[in-house]
Design a protein around this motif. Structure first.
Motif, PDB file in Angstrom:
ATOM      1  N   SER A  17      75.313  38.590  81.757  1.00  0.00           N
ATOM      2  CA  SER A  17      74.474  38.671  80.555  1.00  0.00           C
ATOM      3  C   SER A  17      73.008  38.431  80.889  1.00  0.00           C
ATOM      4  CB  SER A  17      74.952  37.661  79.516  1.00  0.00           C
ATOM      5  OG  SER A  17      74.840  36.330  80.006  1.00  0.00           O
ATOM      6  N   GLU A  18      72.743  37.525  81.821  1.00  0.00           N
ATOM      7  CA  GLU A  18      71.361  37.262  82.228  1.00  0.00           C
ATOM      8  C   GLU A  18      70.767  38.468  82.967  1.00  0.00           C
ATOM      9  OE1 GLU A  18      71.280  32.414  82.761  1.00  0.00           O
ATOM     10  OE2 GLU A  18      71.639  33.684  84.527  1.00  0.00           O
ATOM     11  N   LEU A  19      71.621  39.183  83.710  1.00  0.00           N
ATOM     12  CA  LEU A  19      71.151  40.380  84.394  1.00  0.00           C
ATOM     13  C   LEU A  19      70.719  41.444  83.398  1.00  0.00           C
ATOM     14  CD1 LEU A  19      73.803  40.727  87.258  1.00  0.00           C
ATOM     15  CD2 LEU A  19      71.434  39.942  87.463  1.00  0.00           C
ATOM     16  N   ASP A  20      71.503  41.612  82.310  1.00  0.00           N
ATOM     17  CA  ASP A  20      71.155  42.600  81.288  1.00  0.00           C
ATOM     18  C   ASP A  20      69.862  42.221  80.573  1.00  0.00           C
ATOM     19  OD1 ASP A  20      73.414  44.042  81.927  1.00  0.00           O
ATOM     20  OD2 ASP A  20      74.650  43.137  80.347  1.00  0.00           O
ATOM     21  N   THR A  21      69.724  40.932  80.281  1.00  0.00           N
ATOM     22  CA  THR A  21      68.499  40.470  79.621  1.00  0.00           C
ATOM     23  C   THR A  21      67.281  40.702  80.502  1.00  0.00           C
ATOM     24  OG1 THR A  21      69.754  38.763  78.444  1.00  0.00           O
ATOM     25  CG2 THR A  21      67.351  38.477  78.581  1.00  0.00           C
ATOM     26  N   PHE A  22      67.419  40.389  81.779  1.00  0.00           N
ATOM     27  CA  PHE A  22      66.319  40.579  82.724  1.00  0.00           C
ATOM     28  C   PHE A  22      65.945  42.058  82.803  1.00  0.00           C
ATOM     29  CE2 PHE A  22      64.787  41.084  87.185  1.00  0.00           C
ATOM     30  CZ  PHE A  22      63.673  40.271  87.092  1.00  0.00           C
ATOM     31  N   ARG A  23      66.963  42.937  82.799  1.00  0.00           N
ATOM     32  CA  ARG A  23      66.686  44.369  82.842  1.00  0.00           C
ATOM     33  C   ARG A  23      65.918  44.817  81.604  1.00  0.00           C
ATOM     34  NH1 ARG A  23      70.720  49.365  81.667  1.00  0.00           N
ATOM     35  NH2 ARG A  23      69.305  51.037  82.309  1.00  0.00           N
ATOM     36  N   SER A  24      66.273  44.271  80.453  1.00  0.00           N
ATOM     37  CA  SER A  24      65.585  44.630  79.206  1.00  0.00           C
ATOM     38  C   SER A  24      64.105  44.250  79.256  1.00  0.00           C
ATOM     39  CB  SER A  24      66.267  43.945  78.013  1.00  0.00           C
ATOM     40  OG  SER A  24      67.602  44.358  77.898  1.00  0.00           O
ATOM     41  N   VAL A  25      63.832  43.094  79.835  1.00  0.00           N
ATOM     42  CA  VAL A  25      62.432  42.663  79.957  1.00  0.00           C
ATOM     43  C   VAL A  25      61.664  43.614  80.867  1.00  0.00           C
ATOM     44  CG1 VAL A  25      60.905  40.827  80.753  1.00  0.00           C
ATOM     45  CG2 VAL A  25      62.989  40.247  79.503  1.00  0.00           C
ATOM     46  N   LEU A  26      62.282  44.001  81.984  1.00  0.00           N
ATOM     47  CA  LEU A  26      61.621  44.932  82.904  1.00  0.00           C
ATOM     48  C   LEU A  26      61.385  46.288  82.250  1.00  0.00           C
ATOM     49  CD1 LEU A  26      63.567  44.284  86.255  1.00  0.00           C
ATOM     50  CD2 LEU A  26      61.305  43.431  85.617  1.00  0.00           C
TER      51      LEU A  26
ATOM     52  N   GLN B 291      61.567  53.909  83.392  1.00  0.00           N
ATOM     53  CA  GLN B 291      62.987  53.622  83.242  1.00  0.00           C
ATOM     54  C   GLN B 291      63.420  52.610  84.294  1.00  0.00           C
ATOM     55  OE1 GLN B 291      63.937  57.910  84.135  1.00  0.00           O
ATOM     56  NE2 GLN B 291      65.529  57.005  85.436  1.00  0.00           N
ATOM     57  N   VAL B 292      64.503  51.894  83.991  1.00  0.00           N
ATOM     58  CA  VAL B 292      65.038  50.873  84.891  1.00  0.00           C
ATOM     59  C   VAL B 292      66.525  51.128  85.066  1.00  0.00           C
ATOM     60  CG1 VAL B 292      65.343  48.411  85.311  1.00  0.00           C
ATOM     61  CG2 VAL B 292      63.325  49.212  84.056  1.00  0.00           C
ATOM     62  N   SER B 293      66.982  51.194  86.293  1.00  0.00           N
ATOM     63  CA  SER B 293      68.403  51.425  86.555  1.00  0.00           C
ATOM     64  C   SER B 293      69.206  50.168  86.258  1.00  0.00           C
ATOM     65  CB  SER B 293      68.601  51.817  88.022  1.00  0.00           C
ATOM     66  OG  SER B 293      68.329  50.694  88.859  1.00  0.00           O
ATOM     67  N   PRO B 294      70.495  50.299  85.988  1.00  0.00           N
ATOM     68  CA  PRO B 294      71.345  49.107  85.875  1.00  0.00           C
ATOM     69  C   PRO B 294      71.357  48.323  87.180  1.00  0.00           C
ATOM     70  CG  PRO B 294      72.450  51.068  85.016  1.00  0.00           C
ATOM     71  CD  PRO B 294      71.223  51.542  85.720  1.00  0.00           C
ATOM     72  N   ALA B 295      71.681  47.046  87.100  1.00  0.00           N
ATOM     73  CA  ALA B 295      71.681  46.196  88.288  1.00  0.00           C
ATOM     74  C   ALA B 295      72.750  46.654  89.279  1.00  0.00           C
ATOM     75  CB  ALA B 295      71.934  44.751  87.894  1.00  0.00           C
TER      76      ALA B 295
ATOM     77  N   TYR C 107      67.281  46.221  91.105  1.00  0.00           N
ATOM     78  CA  TYR C 107      66.909  47.136  90.029  1.00  0.00           C
ATOM     79  C   TYR C 107      65.922  48.157  90.590  1.00  0.00           C
ATOM     80  CZ  TYR C 107      68.648  43.384  86.992  1.00  0.00           C
ATOM     81  OH  TYR C 107      69.422  42.421  86.378  1.00  0.00           O
ATOM     82  N   SER C 108      66.071  49.401  90.181  1.00  0.00           N
ATOM     83  CA  SER C 108      65.158  50.458  90.587  1.00  0.00           C
ATOM     84  C   SER C 108      64.309  50.854  89.393  1.00  0.00           C
ATOM     85  CB  SER C 108      65.942  51.668  91.103  1.00  0.00           C
ATOM     86  OG  SER C 108      65.066  52.683  91.534  1.00  0.00           O
ATOM     87  N   LEU C 109      62.999  50.733  89.513  1.00  0.00           N
ATOM     88  CA  LEU C 109      62.075  51.006  88.416  1.00  0.00           C
ATOM     89  C   LEU C 109      61.280  52.276  88.713  1.00  0.00           C
ATOM     90  CD1 LEU C 109      62.654  47.872  88.244  1.00  0.00           C
ATOM     91  CD2 LEU C 109      60.358  47.670  87.248  1.00  0.00           C
ATOM     92  N   VAL C 110      61.264  53.202  87.775  1.00  0.00           N
ATOM     93  CA  VAL C 110      60.448  54.404  87.895  1.00  0.00           C
ATOM     94  C   VAL C 110      59.186  54.184  87.075  1.00  0.00           C
ATOM     95  CG1 VAL C 110      60.289  56.873  87.438  1.00  0.00           C
ATOM     96  CG2 VAL C 110      62.440  55.889  88.236  1.00  0.00           C
TER      97      VAL C 110
ATOM     98  N   ASP D 292      54.029  39.489  87.586  1.00  0.00           N
ATOM     99  CA  ASP D 292      53.985  38.309  86.713  1.00  0.00           C
ATOM    100  C   ASP D 292      55.138  38.343  85.715  1.00  0.00           C
ATOM    101  OD1 ASP D 292      51.733  37.456  88.001  1.00  0.00           O
ATOM    102  OD2 ASP D 292      50.329  38.252  86.512  1.00  0.00           O
ATOM    103  N   THR D 293      55.396  39.532  85.151  1.00  0.00           N
ATOM    104  CA  THR D 293      56.484  39.665  84.169  1.00  0.00           C
ATOM    105  C   THR D 293      57.834  39.380  84.817  1.00  0.00           C
ATOM    106  OG1 THR D 293      55.249  41.325  82.903  1.00  0.00           O
ATOM    107  CG2 THR D 293      57.644  41.282  82.605  1.00  0.00           C
ATOM    108  N   ALA D 294      58.073  39.947  85.996  1.00  0.00           N
ATOM    109  CA  ALA D 294      59.348  39.747  86.679  1.00  0.00           C
ATOM    110  C   ALA D 294      59.550  38.286  87.061  1.00  0.00           C
ATOM    111  CB  ALA D 294      59.422  40.639  87.916  1.00  0.00           C
TER     112      ALA D 294
END
Length: 715
Positions: free
Chosen positions: A438-447, A455-459, A470-473, A493-495
């Motif tokens: 659940s923390e991984l999903d939350t972190f992905r949402s912030v990114l 876009q951000v790939s799933p963990a 995570y892969s960020l485009v 800073d956000t990450a």
């Protein structure tokens, strides 16, 4: 000391020449080859975040596959891809896979690899090696392109390969035999200019042969030092070594030959004339070379491995040029004697420096006006330096018609600019325990909600579950200034802030690496510049025995640096419309212009000091020093600027920028600063310029005493 060196070389010429030839042959046969490096991460200290990410990736995701190249498909008419086109894309990718090309692990595509607008499709080329400059891999890219043309026949598609390996291939092919071209153009330029200056074919050819021997020795010493010291040379170092060694080496030979000709004009026997020439000009050449060497060695303080490697290599080259100028050149010309000047008889006639004499008289008559005008020209040009923009994307320097460049532009017609080179974010458990889903999903949402992220790939989890990837485009080009500022600032800073308690977030990838390089370069500006300047000032102080002269000499050279950078900004950014200039250009210009500019200042100020010590008034000293030194400085500057200007023949705009900046800076330094600004400032200061040294020891002299003082002149 220099007189003894000259005497040994002149009286034992064959011994001296044999020693150099044996050294060149031995080093050519026994020294290892230079090993270029393309992984910029290895150029940064380990504390930078992008370097830590690379290490983490190796441990947690050893199976991670980054495409070596990307195939970009589109219709020939530019319309949307239909079902048949998409089937052809899959067929071509499968066909390339079936060719079993060396080092190509797989060529894969998927229905999801089609752009949202339906016009672009991609296929990833995964290699079995990571180095995009691997010769076998670049050959594989070449074979992929050939096979693709066959497979595309009969379809409505066209394809281009881009990505790291494709760009490496195009870069190599577009440059062609750049080193050979630069070497040939440099040699031709030196021969022609020496022929014009001395009107002697032997003098035009002999220095080139001498420097060729020195070049072999220098490259052998550099490769040996690199091997023993564990250093690696950047792939661009060879072209720079050519122009540095031939340019600076020719300068030192000119300084010696001008003094040699002066001695011959005073009816001195040829061998004795050369011994005296070495004794008189040796200190000046050694001081000039010392200034260049310490400036290059200051690069050892750089955070960038590329610059740390370049510094010692260039310093070794200059040291070899110095040694050759003081030993090999006297030995060779002692054997030739006055025949070296054939068919010219200029060595028998008094010098007629008409133009230099007029310039000297004008500088002496109105020193304040000349100083104001020359300083004003430099100041106006220096204004342009405030518009400097650093360019970190090496691909922008490539010709626009290359396949990899065009394919990247096509890719961006359908995908986010960062699609070809995503940024990676890693979330790591501090204690090695498994991460919470659940923390991984939350972190992905912030990114995903971060500024500039498309876009951000799933963990993707590591083997033990303690690291997630995570892969960020990004929405902007990954090597552009906007992406670099974003990743190095707000995104990191956000990450970092969004990382759940007990975890650490790290941001890596090419863009993050470039952000760290930018930080490292800014650090170097603040450290390398002052250290190099201070070292050069110490050398000047020791040579001139003065505390005042080094101050205004370095201030004038600093003004020359600003003028050089400003002129380069105006030409390439404002006139040619480049996005920015090579990010290391300020360091390179500073080191070359400051160090080499100091060479010419040393020649001029040493002559000024000698004229004052011979009993001339400050204004008389200015007139005499400019008249006698301007031909030497001007000739040396034209040759040295020409050798660096040869870099403008390269197709790579980064080399063009470097060539123009250094060549223009050298000409400014010689003709505006050394010949006009420095002597007029010295004349205005009078004896105060030599404080606390020789301001009080000037004695009027005449007859033989004056002639003897003239013999002792350093220039």
């Amino acid at each position: 000391m220099f007189g003894r060196i000259g005497r040994f070389a002149v009286l034992r010429p064959w011994t001296t020449i044999a020693a150099w030839v044996l050294a060149a042959v031995a080093l050519a046969m026994l020294s290892p080859q230079l090993k270029p490096i393309s992984d910029q991460a290895e150029f940064l200290p380990s504390h930078y975040e992008s370097v830590r990410v690379a290490e983490l990736e190796k441990r947690a995701f050893p199976q991670h596959e980054q495409p070596a190249a990307i195939a970009v498909f589109q219709r020939k008419d530019g319309e949307r891809l239909n079902d048949a086109d998409r089937a052809d894309v899959a067929k071509v990718a499968a066909g390339l896979q079936d060719r079993k090309i060396s080092l190509v692990k797989k060529v894969e595509t998927s229905p999801q690899a089609v752009s949202p607008n339906g016009k672009i499709a991609l296929a990833s080329v995964v290699a079995t090696v990571k180095d995009p400059y691997n010769p076998e891999l670049t050959e594989a890219v070449k074979e992929l392109r050939t096979e693709a043309r066959t497979l595309l026949a009969g379809t409505d598609l066209k394809m281009g390969l881009t990505g790291a390996a494709a760009t490496a291939l195009d870069s190599q092919e577009s440059s062609g035999d750049t080193d050979a071209m630069i070497m040939s153009a440099t040699l031709l330029l030196i021969i022609v200019l020496l022929l014009v200056i001395f009107r002697s074919p032997l003098i035009a050819i002999m220095p080139v042969l001498v420097i060729a021997v020195a070049f072999v020795v220098a490259t052998g010493l550099i490769s040996t030092a690199a091997e023993l010291g564990g250093l690696q040379a950047d792939s661009s170092i060879s072209a720079i070594l050519i122009v540095v060694l031939f340019g600076v080496g020719t300068d030192y030979i000119l300084f010696l030959l001008f003094r040699y000709r002066e001695q011959l004009r005073e009816a001195t026997a040829p061998k004795e004339a050369m011994i005296r020439a070495v004794g008189l000009v040796g200190e000046t050449i050694a001081s000039a070379a010392g200034a260049v060497i310490v400036a290059f060695l200051a690069l050892l303080l750089s955070s960038m491995g590329m610059l740390r490697t370049m510094g010692p290599s260039l310093a070794i080259s200059v040291a070899v040029a110095l040694a050759a100028g003081l030993t090999l050149v006297p030995a060779v010309f002692s054997l030739l004697g006055t025949k070296a000047f054939w068919p010219s008889k200029a060595w028998k006639k008094p010098a007629r420096n008409a133009v230099a004499g007029r310039v000297g008289r004008a500088a002496a008559k109105r020193p304040a006006v000349v100083a104001l005008l020359s300083g004003g020209v430099l100041a106006v040009l220096a204004v342009g330096a405030f518009g400097f923009r650093a360019e970190f994307d090496g691909n922008t320097s490539l010709p626009k018609n290359l396949e990899s460049v065009q394919a990247m532009k096509d890719l961006q017609k359908g995908f986010s600019a960062g699609q070809a080179d995503p940024t990676t974010v890693y979330l790591r458990s501090d204690d090695g325990s498994a991460l919470d889903g659940s923390e991984l999903d939350t972190f992905r949402s912030v990114l995903a909600g971060a500024k500039g992220v498309g876009q951000v790939s799933p963990a993707v989890m590591g083997a033990d579950g303690s690291v997630a990837q995570y892969s960020l485009v990004l929405t902007s080009p990954p090597a552009g200034e906007r992406a670099i500022s974003l990743v190095g600032g707000e995104l990191r800073d956000t990450a970092h802030k969004a990382a759940p308690q007990g975890t650490t977030a790290l941001v890596g990838g090419t863009t993050a690496l470039l952000a760290d390089i930018k930080t490292a370069v800014e650090h170097d500006y603040k450290l390398v510049f002052p250290v190099a300047g201070l070292a050069i000032m110490i050398i000047l102080g020791l040579l001139l025995r003065s505390l005042v002269a080094p101050l205004y000499l370095m201030l004038s050279v600093g003004l020359g640096f600003g003028a050089t950078l400003g002129a380069t900004v105006w030409l390439f950014q404002n006139v040619r419309g480049e996005n920015g200039l090579l990010f290391t250009l300020p360091v390179i210009v500073y080191l070359f212009v400051v160090a080499i500019g100091t060479d010419y200042n040393i020649l001029m100020v040493a002559r000024l000091r000698e004229e004052v010590r011979a009993g001339k008034s400050p204004r008389e000293a200015v007139a005499r020093a400019v008249a006698q030194s301007a031909p030497t400085i001007g000739s040396a500057a034209v040759i040295l600027a020409g050798t660096f200007g040869v870099l403008m023949l390269a197709s790579n705009t980064m080399l063009q920028q470097m060539g123009f900046a250094v060549a223009f800076g050298i000409l400014l330094t010689a003709f505006v600063m050394a010949i006009l600004l420095v002597p007029t400032l010295t004349g205005l200061l009078g004896t105060k310029a030599w404080w606390p040294g020789h301001q009080g020891d000037a004695q009027p002299q005449s007859g033989d005493a004056a002639d003897h003082a003239e013999d002792r002149a350093l220039v």
